[in-house]
Write an enzyme that holds these catalytic residues in place. Structure first.
Site, PDB file in Angstrom:
ATOM      1  N   TYR A  19       0.821  -1.224   0.000  1.00  0.00           N
ATOM      2  CA  TYR A  19       0.000   0.000   0.000  1.00  0.00           C
ATOM      3  C   TYR A  19       0.852   1.270   0.000  1.00  0.00           C
ATOM      4  O   TYR A  19       0.638   2.156   0.824  1.00  0.00           O
ATOM      5  CB  TYR A  19      -0.936   0.030   1.217  1.00  0.00           C
ATOM      6  N   TYR A 147     -12.897  -7.063   6.304  1.00  0.00           N
ATOM      7  CA  TYR A 147     -11.709  -7.180   5.446  1.00  0.00           C
ATOM      8  C   TYR A 147     -11.474  -8.655   5.138  1.00  0.00           C
ATOM      9  O   TYR A 147     -11.451  -9.488   6.055  1.00  0.00           O
ATOM     10  CB  TYR A 147     -10.459  -6.584   6.116  1.00  0.00           C
ATOM     11  N   ASP A 248     -14.424 -16.286   8.041  1.00  0.00           N
ATOM     12  CA  ASP A 248     -13.036 -15.961   7.718  1.00  0.00           C
ATOM     13  C   ASP A 248     -12.273 -15.825   9.039  1.00  0.00           C
ATOM     14  O   ASP A 248     -12.340 -14.794   9.706  1.00  0.00           O
ATOM     15  CB  ASP A 248     -12.994 -14.673   6.896  1.00  0.00           C
ATOM     16  N   LYS A 277      -2.618 -16.700   8.079  1.00  0.00           N
ATOM     17  CA  LYS A 277      -1.819 -15.919   9.023  1.00  0.00           C
ATOM     18  C   LYS A 277      -1.053 -16.768  10.049  1.00  0.00           C
ATOM     19  O   LYS A 277       0.011 -17.257   9.732  1.00  0.00           O
ATOM     20  CB  LYS A 277      -2.714 -14.853   9.669  1.00  0.00           C
TER      21      LYS A 277
HETATM   22  C1  LIG Z   1      -5.055 -10.832   6.250  1.00  0.00           C
HETATM   23  C2  LIG Z   1      -6.441 -11.290   6.005  1.00  0.00           C
HETATM   24  C3  LIG Z   1      -6.829 -11.839   4.772  1.00  0.00           C
HETATM   25  C4  LIG Z   1      -5.876 -11.929   3.588  1.00  0.00           C
HETATM   26  O1  LIG Z   1      -4.800 -12.751   3.835  1.00  0.00           O
HETATM   27  P1  LIG Z   1      -3.446 -12.602   2.951  1.00  0.00           P
HETATM   28  O2  LIG Z   1      -2.597 -13.731   3.425  1.00  0.00           O
HETATM   29  O3  LIG Z   1      -2.888 -11.243   3.244  1.00  0.00           O
HETATM   30  O4  LIG Z   1      -3.856 -12.746   1.520  1.00  0.00           O
HETATM   31  C5  LIG Z   1      -8.128 -12.265   4.636  1.00  0.00           C
HETATM   32  N1  LIG Z   1      -9.016 -12.184   5.658  1.00  0.00           N
HETATM   33  C6  LIG Z   1      -8.674 -11.682   6.862  1.00  0.00           C
HETATM   34  C7  LIG Z   1      -9.687 -11.639   7.963  1.00  0.00           C
HETATM   35  C8  LIG Z   1      -7.387 -11.198   7.074  1.00  0.00           C
HETATM   36  O5  LIG Z   1      -7.063 -10.660   8.260  1.00  0.00           O
END
Ligand SMILES: *Cc1c(COP(=O)(O)O)cnc(C)c1O
Length: 430
Positions: A19, A147, A248, A277
């Site tokens: 970014y 997000y 997610d 993550k």
């Molecule tokens: C970081 C994140 C993503 C994307 O993961 P990347 O490994 O950066 O592609 C998707 N959903 C959530 C909730 C996140 O925190």
């Protein structure tokens, strides 16, 4: 080794950081090594890490057990394709993930990054409804302030205002957005708190494939913590409307919110779950999309009868081996106790922020501490002041937040909080 000045010159000329502009550049800090909860800069300074490298490094850096797991796997094989082949590291990981996640989730699709796992989840939801003979169900309902990643499908379900939609409007699938949950964590969810969501879901149920949300903690879209009751009601409403629920858990998975998975706060199971993550303890990029037996069986019995996705580096043995070691390490420790201690440390350490000019709210859940400000910060200025005080945090917009490794010592956590308070006090006076 080359000098810092030369490294920075090449970085400035050619590296495109997350970014950022290539013309009006933010400063970057060269790191020589990272150990435990410390980042060692090339100029010899040491910073206490309050970011876990964006939710990932839950065990701290350079952990002997994770290092050894990687070395051992490297001696056997770094990678083989997952099409038509399988191996112990991937099977071991899949077994662990099925055992740890809610019972209905039985099928694991390994992929490269969080965003890709979200693309995979969306494709599963679409293929599921196609297989059921309802191809008209192809849209998603997401929450504002959410997000889910930066690729196109993932972007399409991020908050429409902060999520870059205006830049790519012509190219993005058009999804539906319910208001961000207004009922905070710990509070009940009243009918009016979920009415906006419920109305949209019911009105559009025949074109909706799935609801996608971050359970309990909305991360990069606003660092908000919402009611477990809200999530329970979302689950019920999805069932009533025949719409799948995608949770997610990329940011929340592996203990960050105080439960192993944030869905556990509400005692619900999604139909599809994404993980990433902290999955590898911050060592290598790896993510997973888990599906219920019902979702997988429906896709597999429809046309074309196969799930249409297959990353080149799927099931990478090095990444799987370190993920297995990371999960075992986490389960062998009292991670819940560590997270509880961090929660108490953040609550005590950040409390003085409440009295500062310009601070709108301070909130803590699990190993996440958030100071929300009344106006946006200039990131590079605030970051420089934090670095001068020996801590690594990366504020954005109106948020300064802390999510340290679970192994942080009380003294280091107190220093992180003290630096936050001091820097915000200075900033308020500007
Ligand atoms: C970081 C994140 C993503 C994307 O993961 P990347 O490994 O950066 O592609 C998707 N959903 C959530 C909730 C996140 O925190």
């Amino acid at each position: 080794m080359r000098g810092v000045a030369e490294l920075l010159a090449i970085d400035r000329a050619h590296a495109w950081h997350p970014y950022t502009s290539t013309l009006n550049q933010d400063p970057v800090y060269p790191v020589r090594a990272a150990r435990g909860c410390r980042l060692e800069l090339m100029d010899g300074r040491e910073l206490i890490d309050g970011m876990s490298s964006w939710w990932c490094a839950i065990h701290g850096y350079n952990h002997p057990v994770l290092n050894q797991a990687l070395r051992d796997q490297l001696e056997a094989m770094a990678h083989v394709m997952f099409g038509g082949l399988t191996h112990e590291p991937a099977v071991g990981l899949i077994e662990r993930l099925v055992a740890l996640t809610p019972a209905p989730l039985q099928h694991v699709f390994l992929c490269d990054s969080g965003s890709v796992s979200v693309e995979v989840a969306i494709k599963m939801a679409l293929q599921y409804h196609q297989a059921r003979g309802e191809p008209g169900r192809h849209r998603l309902l997401a929450l504002r302030s959410g997000y889910h990643g930066d690729t196109f499908g993932a972007m399409s379900v991020c908050d429409p205002v902060t999520g870059m939609h205006h830049l790519f409007a012509q190219a993005l699938p058009r999804q539906l957005f319910a208001p961000a949950p207004a009922c905070p964590f710990g509070a009940p969810c009243r009918d009016e708190d979920i009415a906006g969501f419920a109305d949209l879901l019911w009105e559009h149920r025949r074109e909706l494939a799935a609801v996608i949300l971050e359970p309990i903690v909305q991360g990069a879209g606003g660092m908000r913590f919402y009611s477990a009751d809200y999530l329970r009601r979302v689950r019920e409403l999805c069932d009533a409307a025949g719409v799948l629920l995608i949770a997610d858990e990329i940011a929340t998975g592996f203990g960050r919110s105080g439960r192993f998975f944030a869905c556990e706060h509400a005692g619900i199971s999604p139909d599809i779950m994404t993980l990433g993550k902290a999955l590898t303890g911050g060592y290598l990029t790896l993510a997973a999309t888990l599906a219920s037996r019902e979702v997988a069986a429906t896709i597999s019995s429809g046309t074309p009868g196969v799930f249409m996705h297959g990353p080149t580096f799927m099931g990478n043995p090095l990444a799987c081996a370190v993920a297995n070691a990371s999960i075992d390490l986490l389960l062998a420790r009292d991670w819940a106790g560590e997270v509880r201690d961090i929660q108490a440390g953040l609550e005590a350490g950040l409390a003085p922020c409440r009295g500062l000019t310009g601070v709108a709210e301070v909130r803590v859940l699990g190993a996440i501490g958030v100071v929300e400000l009344e106006r946006p910060v200039v990131m590079r200025d605030l970051q420089r002041r934090l670095v001068e005080r020996g801590v690594w945090l990366r504020p954005f917009g109106r948020l300064l937040y802390l999510m340290p490794p679970f192994v942080i010592e009380a003294r280091d956590l107190a220093r992180l909080c003290a630096a936050t308070v001091a820097v915000l006090d200075e900033w308020a006076g500007d």
